[in-house]
Write an enzyme that holds these catalytic residues in place. Structure first.
Site, short mmCIF file in Angstrom:
data_model
loop_
_atom_site.label_atom_id
_atom_site.label_comp_id
_atom_site.label_asym_id
_atom_site.label_seq_id
_atom_site.Cartn_x
_atom_site.Cartn_y
_atom_site.Cartn_z
N ASP A 236 4.24 -5.04 -1.38
CA ASP A 236 3.21 -4.62 -0.45
C ASP A 236 2.02 -4.03 -1.20
OD1 ASP A 236 1.90 -3.99 1.88
OD2 ASP A 236 3.29 -2.43 2.52
N ASP A 240 -1.89 -5.95 -2.13
CA ASP A 240 -3.17 -5.37 -1.71
C ASP A 240 -4.07 -5.13 -2.91
OD1 ASP A 240 -2.32 -5.47 0.87
OD2 ASP A 240 -2.21 -3.31 1.19
#
Length: 341
Positions: A236, A240
């Site tokens: 995650d 990003d």
């Protein structure tokens, strides 16, 4: 004819999904959208659930699902988002989250060294285990003695299959990222599964980095990666970071896949962005590129390639939204892609 269920969702979700659907329609394929525009926060507030059993059955009967975004600030402390996203991920066992990252134009990179800007890789994230599995709890809440525990769950089955998936999408090299020097039990499991997976795929170069070193390498030399595979929370964060290196999260597509059944959920990485919802300024490219992933997954390789070329043309011409340095709104940015298409 192939049915694609569509969940526009909340915030800017319906706006960017409309753009993606316009692009899919322009291609003239035999894909038919089945729009579930009632799966949203409003339905959850009225009925206590957003994704009914009937909705789930419609999704299960389709070839794939395109999702805009789900979430509402007023429901931040409820299980609304989990009741949709985790229901889909766990219900269809979408264990592989695939996030390709590509720098579409040199001007979008925040890196000052032009020689190291050319990021073109994929983050493969385990999608059903890890810290986001919901295992844990708290005792003595809202007191000085409050103790909170969230368990980082890794299973031999789950780790092995995500590693094999990463090797299956790599052409030349895979880097596994963990923190085995500090997280001993789970780290040991990942290390042993990694050694076994590398042995099953001798034609692909295998390397390993700890999460802190991988984050630094992504910034200093992002072009050195092809496929990064890691657990749920690390994936995650790294995806990003990688998106930021490629121009921002508004350009980032993703796919949550089951490598055995072939079912997939496709969505832009960005959230609902309630601060700009309804202003007509949302960047549609993440959703459009997610639609390209969906096309590719269903065997429409030429159409997927055409969509990416059109996006690249619009970005190169500067016909983009303000987050990418342009002046266009959502509708005009979509029109620019359609014109290039």
């Amino acid at each position: 004819m192939k049915i694609v269920t569509v969940i526009p969702g909340d915030g800017i979700g319906p706006e960017v999904v409309e753009s993606a659907l316009r692009v899919l329609e322009a291609l003239g394929t035999d894909l038919a959208p089945d729009v579930l525009d009632h799966v949203n926060a409003g339905t959850y507030r009225r009925e206590g659930t957003a994704l009914s059993e009937a909705d789930f059955a419609r999704i299960a009967a389709s070839s794939a699902t395109l999702l805009g975004a789900v979430g509402d600030p007023s429901l931040e402390h409820t299980d609304y988002v989990r009741s949709v996203l985790l229901r889909l991920r766990l219900g269809f066992d979408l264990y592989a989250n695939y996030r390709p990252v590509r720098l579409w134009h040199d001007r979008l990179s925040p890196l000052r060294d032009a020689a190291h800007r050319g990021i073109d890789c994929a983050i493969v994230r385990e999608n059903t285990e890890g810290l986001y599995s919901g295992v844990g709890g708290a005792v003595h809440p809202s007191s000085p003695w409050e103790t909170a525990i969230d368990a980082d769950v890794s299973t031999h089955h789950g780790v092995s299959r995500i590693l094999d998936f990463a090797f299956s999408v790599a052409r030349h090299r895979v880097c596994m990222v963990d923190k085995a020097n500090a997280v001993r039990s789970g780290g040991s499991l990942w290390q042993r599964c990694w050694e076994a997976a590398a042995g099953r795929h001798p034609g692909v170069a295998a390397s390993h980095l700890y999460i802190d070193a991988a984050a630094m390498r992504l910034v200093t030399d992002p072009g050195s990666f092809e496929v990064i595979v890691t657990n749920n929370s690390y994936g995650d964060i790294l995806s990003d970071l990688a998106a930021a290196l490629a121009g921002g999260i508004g350009l980032a597509p993703s796919a949550s896949l089951n490598g055995t059944t072939g079912f997939g959920l496709f969505e832009p990485v960005h959230g609902t962005a309630p601060d700009i919802a309804g202003t007509g300024t949302a960047n549609p490219l993440g959703a459009i590129l997610s639609a390209a992933l969906l096309l590719e997954h269903l065997g429409y390789d030429d159409e997927a390639r055409a969509v990416r070329l059109a996006v690249g043309g619009a970005v190169a011409a500067g016909r983009v939204t303000p987050d990418l340095g342009g002046t266009l709104g959502t509708a005009d940015a979509t029109a620019a892609v359609l014109a290039a298409l």
